[in-house]
Scaffold this active site. Structure first.
Site, short mmCIF file in Angstrom:
data_model
loop_
_atom_site.label_atom_id
_atom_site.label_comp_id
_atom_site.label_asym_id
_atom_site.label_seq_id
_atom_site.Cartn_x
_atom_site.Cartn_y
_atom_site.Cartn_z
CD1 TRP A 48 -2.11 -2.16 1.68
CD2 TRP A 48 -3.26 -0.73 0.43
NE1 TRP A 48 -3.29 -2.76 1.37
CE2 TRP A 48 -4.03 -1.89 0.60
CE3 TRP A 48 -3.77 0.32 -0.33
CZ2 TRP A 48 -5.28 -2.03 0.04
CZ3 TRP A 48 -5.04 0.18 -0.88
CH2 TRP A 48 -5.79 -0.99 -0.70
CD GLU A 84 -1.70 -8.21 4.80
OE1 GLU A 84 -2.93 -8.39 4.93
OE2 GLU A 84 -1.20 -7.09 4.58
CB VAL A 108 -3.22 6.48 5.56
CG1 VAL A 108 -1.77 6.80 5.27
CG2 VAL A 108 -3.83 5.70 4.42
NE ARG A 114 -10.82 5.02 16.32
CZ ARG A 114 -10.82 6.36 16.32
NH1 ARG A 114 -11.77 7.00 15.68
NH2 ARG A 114 -9.90 7.03 16.97
#
Length: 182
Positions: A48, A84, A108, A114
């Site tokens: 990500w 992970e 983020v 949350r």
């Protein structure tokens, strides 16, 4: 950015890097002494925001090389996201091949859940793994409270460079400390 300059010029950080470089140059050895017995370094990278997280890896490899660590001893492992990281770290640590593991990710607030929950799970998991396996895990997992728009993307793009550099110094120092207590 002014903030980047301030972080990269902290006196304690500069002193640690200078001390490590001096100890390496005074040792008259051409390779880093903290990686005996064929051990390697693992770098886990969350996918990500990979263009941002990659900055930590690039800075880590460059600074590790400057500290006398051969970049051929660094294995890179990609995982889908930061969640992970702990399992991947545990699997790597239990192989016995790695002296140290560095983990990098950006967590983020995506609005679905949350991000504090994910951050806590990741960092607690990494801590648990290192305590169970006696393989240190250095965190370059950042969890900003604000991450919206191009301004924050640009800031963290640069900030991950700083964190990668700091991780290389911490890696060298940790490996030296472990070598002295072996």
């Amino acid at each position: 950015m002014l903030l980047r300059v301030v972080f990269s010029r902290l006196p304690w950080f500069i002193q640690i890097q200078e001390d490590l470089l001096n100890s390496l140059s005074n040792s008259k050895q051409t390779r880093f002494t903290g990686l005996e017995g064929g051990k390697r370094i693992a770098f886990i990278r969350a996918s990500w925001h990979q263009e941002i997280v990659d900055q930590a890896l690039t800075a880590f490899v460059n600074d590790a090389r400057n500290l006398g660590i051969d970049d051929n001893l660094i294995d890179v492992f990609d995982v889908p996201g930061s969640l992970e990281i702990p399992l991947q770290a545990k699997r790597l640590a239990t192989t016995g091949r790695y002296a140290i593991i560095i983990a990098a990710g950006l967590i983020v607030d995506g609005g679905i859940y949350r991000h504090e929950f994910v951050s806590s799970a990741v960092l607690d998991g990494m801590m648990q793994v290192q305590l169970e396996t006696d393989v240190p895990i250095l965190s370059v997992v950042l969890t900003p409270h604000q991450f919206t728009g191009k301004e924050h993307e640009a800031f963290f793009f640069d900030h991950f460079k700083i964190k990668g550099s700091e991780a290389a110094t911490a890696c060298a120092q940790t490996l030296q400390n472990f070598a002295m207590t072996a």
